[in-house]
Structure formats: C-alpha cells, structure tokens
Design a protein around this motif. Structure first.
Motif, PDB file in Angstrom:
ATOM      1  N   PRO A  91      -9.376  -0.711 -13.094  1.00 34.28           N
ATOM      2  CA  PRO A  91      -7.905  -0.721 -13.149  1.00 34.28           C
ATOM      3  C   PRO A  91      -7.320   0.112 -14.281  1.00 34.28           C
ATOM      4  O   PRO A  91      -6.629  -0.382 -15.172  1.00 34.28           O
ATOM      5  N   THR A 107      -3.490   1.090 -18.405  1.00 36.25           N
ATOM      6  CA  THR A 107      -4.105   0.076 -17.551  1.00 36.25           C
ATOM      7  C   THR A 107      -3.167  -0.268 -16.402  1.00 36.25           C
ATOM      8  O   THR A 107      -1.945  -0.110 -16.503  1.00 36.25           O
ATOM      9  N   THR A 109      -1.959  -3.010 -13.287  1.00 39.09           N
ATOM     10  CA  THR A 109      -1.920  -4.354 -12.712  1.00 39.09           C
ATOM     11  C   THR A 109      -1.069  -4.332 -11.450  1.00 39.09           C
ATOM     12  O   THR A 109      -0.196  -3.478 -11.288  1.00 39.09           O
ATOM     13  N   ARG A 110      -1.318  -5.285 -10.569  1.00 38.24           N
ATOM     14  CA  ARG A 110      -0.500  -5.401  -9.369  1.00 38.24           C
ATOM     15  C   ARG A 110       0.823  -6.094  -9.691  1.00 38.24           C
ATOM     16  O   ARG A 110       0.885  -6.990 -10.531  1.00 38.24           O
ATOM     17  N   THR A 165       3.903  -8.653  -8.628  1.00 35.30           N
ATOM     18  CA  THR A 165       3.908  -9.920  -7.905  1.00 35.30           C
ATOM     19  C   THR A 165       4.302  -9.664  -6.456  1.00 35.30           C
ATOM     20  O   THR A 165       4.905  -8.638  -6.123  1.00 35.30           O
ATOM     21  N   TYR A 204       1.925  -1.346  -7.909  1.00 39.34           N
ATOM     22  CA  TYR A 204       1.080  -1.292  -9.102  1.00 39.34           C
ATOM     23  C   TYR A 204       1.952  -0.870 -10.281  1.00 39.34           C
ATOM     24  O   TYR A 204       2.849  -0.032 -10.139  1.00 39.34           O
ATOM     25  N   SER A 255       0.685   0.340 -17.273  1.00 36.30           N
ATOM     26  CA  SER A 255       1.163   0.029 -18.622  1.00 36.30           C
ATOM     27  C   SER A 255       0.549   1.035 -19.582  1.00 36.30           C
ATOM     28  O   SER A 255      -0.674   1.036 -19.786  1.00 36.30           O
TER      29      SER A 255
END
Length: 212
Positions: free
Chosen positions: A90, A110, A112-113, A115, A174, A177
């Motif tokens: 990721p 990095t 992240t998915r 919500t 996605y 960050s």
C-alpha cells in the motif's frame, strides 16, 4: 526527426523557498489553480506508479478526484491490477506532468481505502453511464472480444433500469497520504529548481532543495 531536434531550454519561471506555501497541500492547490488557469487539458491527470509483492513496478494515468489535509484521492476497481498491487504493497508515487508550465509535482506516500460511505457518496455523483460501467467492466481481466464488454454493459443497464445503482462491492476510493511532495520547476541550462516537502516524525514539514 532526430531526438536532438526536441531539445529545449526552460525559462518560464523559477521556484524559491521564500515563495513556497507553509505546507505542500496549499502549494499544490496554488499550482493546480495555475494549471487550470493555463487551460492545461485534464490538469488532475496523474501518473500513478505502484509495485506489487513481486516488486515489479507498474504505471498508469488516473484522475485526482479530491484533495484535503489528509491526502490525494482517486477511485478504482479493487480487483484491478492496481487494486491487487495496493493490497500487497500500500504505497504509491503520483506524478503530475504539467509540461506546458515546465512543472511537475511528485507525491510519495502510503495508501488507504476510503470508507464505504465516502466511496458511495462519490459513486452516486458520477454520470449514470460511468456507474453502470463500474459494474460492467471486470477491470484488468482478459476479454474475449469488445462485444463481450458491450454485452455486459447492456445487461447491467437492463438490470438497474429505473433504479438507483448500488455501489459495487469491489469499487471505491484510495487516499494517498504523502510522506514527501516535490515541486519541480524547469530552469535554464538544466539547473532546475526542485523543492521537496518531507514530513518529519513530529508531523511538521521540512523543505529541502534537491540538486537537479
């Protein structure tokens, strides 16, 4: 034409530390608005580079759909090649090539998915045809013919005729960050300006000048 005929010098602007915003998000917004003002086609188009568990790099162009203090957002099919790569590793590198302004921005960070609620809100803001397309296309898989894709679209169109189209379970957003954001401005004699924001452990941003 030889490649030597494509050589050029860069002279539109420079980039000095005193001209930077205090954080990369504000600086990106400033440059993004200038790219829009210059009428660059699809200024939100970015090269997204990833690597899976095997370490092999891959790149594609995706569209930036949102930005805030948390990061840079794009959407995709989770079962696609990039979805599988992000599941294994990721991390992403994003590149905005604003060539007409002799600029580029590189973001490493990095991933992240989003919500399901965030993804659903964006999904239902898309044109109806795009919502149907997300259901119809098994992204990155091998298709026997173009007709197979068109038939899948027609089947989904018939299935959801007159109904709200639900968010596919394998589709969503996605957020990248950033750990570093580099602003590159072309200069004469290849002595380009490269200023990089790097996030320190404290959460503060350190600005560093890189040699071109």
């Amino acid at each position: 034409m030889s490649l030597a005929d494509l050589r050029k010098d860069y002279s539109l602007a420079g980039l000095l530390e005193k001209d930077l915003a205090r954080d990369p998000f504000r600086q990106f917004d400033k440059w993004f608005q200038e790219a829009q003002g210059a009428k660059i086609p699809e200024p939100n188009a970015m090269v997204c580079s990833l690597a899976g568990a095997d370490g092999r790099p891959s790149s594609r162009i995706v569209l930036l759909k949102a930005i805030d203090g948390r990061g840079f957002v794009f959407y995709s099919n989770y079962d696609s090649r990039k979805g599988r790569e992000l599941a294994a590793n990721p991390r992403a590198s994003l590149l905005f090539p604003w060539i007409a302004l002799e600029r580029q921005v590189i973001i490493d960070g990095t991933v992240t998915r989003l919500t399901r609620e965030e993804s659903a809100a964006y999904f239902h803001s898309r044109p109806l045809a795009s919502q149907l397309g997300a259901w119809a296309s098994p992204q990155s898989t091998i298709l026997p013919t173009r007709a197979a894709l068109d038939d899948a679209y027609k089947a989904v169109e018939k299935k959801y005729a007159g109904e709200e189209i639900p968010l596919p379970p394998n589709w969503g957003g996605y957020r990248v960050s950033p750990e570093s954001v580099e602003f590159w401005q072309g200069r004469r004699s290849r002595l380009h300006d490269r200023l990089r924001y790097r996030r320190e452990k404290s959460g503060d941003w350190l600005v560093e000048r890189l040699a071109p």
